[in-house]
Design a protein around this motif. Structure first.
Motif, PDB file in Angstrom:
ATOM      1  N   ASN A 287      -2.359   7.893  11.088  1.00  0.00           N
ATOM      2  CA  ASN A 287      -2.727   7.670   9.682  1.00  0.00           C
ATOM      3  C   ASN A 287      -1.964   8.602   8.741  1.00  0.00           C
ATOM      4  OD1 ASN A 287      -4.537   6.026  10.993  1.00  0.00           O
ATOM      5  ND2 ASN A 287      -6.352   7.195  10.429  1.00  0.00           N
ATOM      6  N   TYR A 288      -0.649   8.424   8.702  1.00  0.00           N
ATOM      7  CA  TYR A 288       0.211   9.306   7.900  1.00  0.00           C
ATOM      8  C   TYR A 288       0.258   8.918   6.426  1.00  0.00           C
ATOM      9  CZ  TYR A 288       2.112  10.741  12.444  1.00  0.00           C
ATOM     10  OH  TYR A 288       2.263  11.215  13.725  1.00  0.00           O
ATOM     11  N   GLY A 289      -0.413   7.846   6.038  1.00  0.00           N
ATOM     12  CA  GLY A 289      -0.317   7.326   4.681  1.00  0.00           C
ATOM     13  C   GLY A 289      -0.563   8.367   3.610  1.00  0.00           C
ATOM     14  N   ILE A 290       0.237   8.330   2.562  1.00  0.00           N
ATOM     15  CA  ILE A 290       0.048   9.197   1.399  1.00  0.00           C
ATOM     16  C   ILE A 290      -0.855   8.451   0.412  1.00  0.00           C
ATOM     17  CG2 ILE A 290       1.165  10.514  -0.438  1.00  0.00           C
ATOM     18  CD1 ILE A 290       1.854  11.471   2.389  1.00  0.00           C
ATOM     19  N   SER A 291      -0.324   7.454  -0.260  1.00  0.00           N
ATOM     20  CA  SER A 291      -1.130   6.603  -1.139  1.00  0.00           C
ATOM     21  C   SER A 291      -1.468   5.280  -0.476  1.00  0.00           C
ATOM     22  CB  SER A 291      -0.387   6.330  -2.454  1.00  0.00           C
ATOM     23  OG  SER A 291      -0.233   7.519  -3.203  1.00  0.00           O
ATOM     24  N   LEU A 292      -0.535   4.763   0.317  1.00  0.00           N
ATOM     25  CA  LEU A 292      -0.706   3.453   0.924  1.00  0.00           C
ATOM     26  C   LEU A 292      -0.943   3.554   2.426  1.00  0.00           C
ATOM     27  CD1 LEU A 292       2.157   1.529  -0.933  1.00  0.00           C
ATOM     28  CD2 LEU A 292      -0.266   1.672  -1.544  1.00  0.00           C
ATOM     29  N   SER A 293      -1.840   2.730   2.933  1.00  0.00           N
ATOM     30  CA  SER A 293      -2.102   2.662   4.367  1.00  0.00           C
ATOM     31  C   SER A 293      -1.250   1.605   5.044  1.00  0.00           C
ATOM     32  CB  SER A 293      -3.580   2.344   4.609  1.00  0.00           C
ATOM     33  OG  SER A 293      -3.908   1.075   4.059  1.00  0.00           O
ATOM     34  N   ILE A 294      -0.617   0.764   4.245  1.00  0.00           N
ATOM     35  CA  ILE A 294       0.094  -0.393   4.782  1.00  0.00           C
ATOM     36  C   ILE A 294       1.191   0.004   5.767  1.00  0.00           C
ATOM     37  CG2 ILE A 294       1.758  -0.504   2.867  1.00  0.00           C
ATOM     38  CD1 ILE A 294       1.580  -3.568   3.106  1.00  0.00           C
ATOM     39  N   TRP A 295       1.833   1.157   5.535  1.00  0.00           N
ATOM     40  CA  TRP A 295       2.907   1.592   6.432  1.00  0.00           C
ATOM     41  C   TRP A 295       2.347   1.882   7.832  1.00  0.00           C
ATOM     42  CZ3 TRP A 295       6.148  -0.141   3.285  1.00  0.00           C
ATOM     43  CH2 TRP A 295       6.169   0.202   1.930  1.00  0.00           C
ATOM     44  N   ASP A 296       1.154   2.483   7.892  1.00  0.00           N
ATOM     45  CA  ASP A 296       0.552   2.772   9.200  1.00  0.00           C
ATOM     46  C   ASP A 296       0.205   1.492   9.944  1.00  0.00           C
ATOM     47  OD1 ASP A 296       0.343   5.722   9.419  1.00  0.00           O
ATOM     48  OD2 ASP A 296      -0.837   5.527   7.581  1.00  0.00           O
TER      49      ASP A 296
ATOM     50  N   PHE B 174       9.438   1.428  -7.817  1.00  0.00           N
ATOM     51  CA  PHE B 174       9.520   2.886  -7.867  1.00  0.00           C
ATOM     52  C   PHE B 174       8.407   3.505  -7.024  1.00  0.00           C
ATOM     53  CE2 PHE B 174       8.679   6.755 -10.767  1.00  0.00           C
ATOM     54  CZ  PHE B 174       9.424   7.588  -9.945  1.00  0.00           C
ATOM     55  N   PHE B 175       7.190   2.996  -7.160  1.00  0.00           N
ATOM     56  CA  PHE B 175       6.037   3.511  -6.431  1.00  0.00           C
ATOM     57  C   PHE B 175       6.182   3.283  -4.923  1.00  0.00           C
ATOM     58  CE2 PHE B 175       1.696   2.602  -4.743  1.00  0.00           C
ATOM     59  CZ  PHE B 175       1.184   3.896  -4.838  1.00  0.00           C
ATOM     60  N   LEU B 176       6.604   2.067  -4.533  1.00  0.00           N
ATOM     61  CA  LEU B 176       6.735   1.729  -3.115  1.00  0.00           C
ATOM     62  C   LEU B 176       7.810   2.556  -2.432  1.00  0.00           C
ATOM     63  CD1 LEU B 176       6.417  -2.179  -3.206  1.00  0.00           C
ATOM     64  CD2 LEU B 176       4.733  -0.549  -2.352  1.00  0.00           C
ATOM     65  N   VAL B 177       8.953   2.703  -3.087  1.00  0.00           N
ATOM     66  CA  VAL B 177      10.043   3.499  -2.500  1.00  0.00           C
ATOM     67  C   VAL B 177       9.597   4.952  -2.326  1.00  0.00           C
ATOM     68  CG1 VAL B 177      12.353   4.423  -2.883  1.00  0.00           C
ATOM     69  CG2 VAL B 177      11.893   2.014  -3.340  1.00  0.00           C
ATOM     70  N   SER B 178       8.978   5.510  -3.365  1.00  0.00           N
ATOM     71  CA  SER B 178       8.518   6.901  -3.303  1.00  0.00           C
ATOM     72  C   SER B 178       7.516   7.088  -2.175  1.00  0.00           C
ATOM     73  CB  SER B 178       7.872   7.311  -4.636  1.00  0.00           C
ATOM     74  OG  SER B 178       8.796   7.235  -5.695  1.00  0.00           O
ATOM     75  N   ASP B 179       6.559   6.174  -2.071  1.00  0.00           N
ATOM     76  CA  ASP B 179       5.502   6.325  -1.072  1.00  0.00           C
ATOM     77  C   ASP B 179       6.037   6.149   0.343  1.00  0.00           C
ATOM     78  OD1 ASP B 179       2.454   6.650  -0.919  1.00  0.00           O
ATOM     79  OD2 ASP B 179       2.804   4.929   0.399  1.00  0.00           O
TER      80      ASP B 179
ATOM     81  N   ILE C 128      17.707  11.690  -2.696  1.00  0.00           N
ATOM     82  CA  ILE C 128      18.751  10.674  -2.520  1.00  0.00           C
ATOM     83  C   ILE C 128      18.202   9.254  -2.649  1.00  0.00           C
ATOM     84  CG2 ILE C 128      20.428   9.710  -0.896  1.00  0.00           C
ATOM     85  CD1 ILE C 128      20.977  12.532   0.079  1.00  0.00           C
ATOM     86  N   PRO C 129      17.059   8.916  -1.995  1.00  0.00           N
ATOM     87  CA  PRO C 129      16.534   7.552  -2.193  1.00  0.00           C
ATOM     88  C   PRO C 129      16.254   7.220  -3.648  1.00  0.00           C
ATOM     89  CG  PRO C 129      15.471   8.569  -0.311  1.00  0.00           C
ATOM     90  CD  PRO C 129      16.282   9.641  -0.982  1.00  0.00           C
ATOM     91  N   LEU C 130      15.726   8.187  -4.393  1.00  0.00           N
ATOM     92  CA  LEU C 130      15.440   7.915  -5.801  1.00  0.00           C
ATOM     93  C   LEU C 130      16.713   7.883  -6.640  1.00  0.00           C
ATOM     94  CD1 LEU C 130      12.125   9.826  -6.591  1.00  0.00           C
ATOM     95  CD2 LEU C 130      12.494   7.436  -5.991  1.00  0.00           C
TER      96      LEU C 130
END
Length: 307
Positions: free
Chosen positions: A244-253, A123-128, A179-181
């Motif tokens: 550096n668009y990360g909200i909670s996670l930097s991993i996507w950047d 849930f957290f990963l999809v939202s982020d 929609i994703p959620l």
């Protein structure tokens, strides 16, 4: 039409009663006091471990950002978001009904079928991830960038800057996230509260006057030393819209190559090209993106490196 009028009525009456209950009664999913507790704790960390030691306790626009924090977190929901969210869900369901479908038909995963911790993580990963992509849109789509400039008008970073944003932003975020959620079922109020307060805390820390990067965890979690570069007034040559668009996670950047931390960014100038023309007060900032038909300066910030 009568259906949507009832949604309008129920949304406002229901949220008003909810807000009253939040203020008058403490419980573990209480957003009102949760926001205050998280804010006070992060503010104390700023005072105890300041990164920019010459920054005042009540930094520039501290009270403006504090007002934004409570307005966006509570009053904005009362004014527009609750009805909009409920109406959007109803319209979407009605549209699906015309072709014989229901939103539950799109459910691909029910987190109840997973171990509790794993379901919460999904849930957290999809939202982020969805919000990370939405954040990129706010920078790359001209009309959305006009609204997002409110957030980037911050000139001195502090925890409350986290929730300085135009009221149109959550409309965009919630619309895209719906929609994703919808394909993930099984999460309840407690799940939402845990994910929400986790994101709230990380977001406050990202904007705080703290020189932390969390060591090896910086490649997973967004952090103050990384996020300061997202607010840099001067963009690097290799990017067009931001980094550096990360909200909670930097991993996507790091995965998609939008990470950028060239050196210690403690004292870099914040803002965007032409921000000296941007309004300084809440009302004017709120109506500026709407009333402005022609830009006096480009929506893209300066694209050059300091020599």
């Amino acid at each position: 039409m009568e259906k949507y009028f009832q949604i309008f009525k129920d949304s406002y009456v229901g949220y008003f009663n909810y807000l009253l209950d939040e203020i008058t009664r403490f419980h573990w999913e209480n957003y009102f006091y949760g926001l205050i507790v998280v804010s006070v704790v992060v503010w104390l960390l700023e005072l105890l471990f300041p990164w920019r030691k010459n920054q005042k306790v009540f930094r520039k626009d501290f009270w403006l950002d504090t007002f934004y924090m409570f307005f966006n977190f509570f009053l904005l929901n009362l004014i527009v978001l609750i009805f909009l969210s409920n109406a959007t869900a109803a319209v979407f369901n009605d549209f699906l009904g015309l072709v014989g479908l229901h939103v539950s038909d799109f459910e691909l995963l029910n987190v109840d079928a997973l171990p509790y911790g794993l379901g919460l993580l999904v849930f957290f990963l999809v939202s982020d991830f969805v919000q990370w992509n939405t954040h990129r849109l706010l920078h790359s789509v001209p009309i959305l960038w006009k609204f997002h400039q409110v957030h980037h008008s911050v000139k001195e970073m502090g925890f409350a800057a986290h929730l300085r944003y135009h009221w149109m932003e959550p409309v965009v975020y919630k619309s895209i996230l719906y929609i994703p959620l919808a394909i993930i079922g099984g999460f309840d109020v407690t799940d939402v509260a845990i994910v929400h307060f986790t994101a709230l805390t990380i977001g406050h820390l990202n904007h705080a006057n703290l020189g932390w990067d969390y060591g090896i965890l910086k490649y997973i979690f967004n952090n103050p030393k990384m996020h300061i570069w997202h607010h840099a007034k001067v963009l690097p040559k290799h990017t067009k819209y931001g980094v550096n668009y990360g909200i909670s996670l930097s991993i996507w950047d790091y995965l998609f190559g939008t990470n950028h931390i060239p050196h210690n960014g403690r004292d870099i100038e914040l803002g965007f090209d032409g921000d000296e023309q941007f309004p300084q007060h809440f009302i004017h900032q709120s109506i500026y993106p709407i009333k402005t038909k022609k830009r006096k300066y480009p929506y893209i910030r300066v694209q050059k490196e300091k020599s």
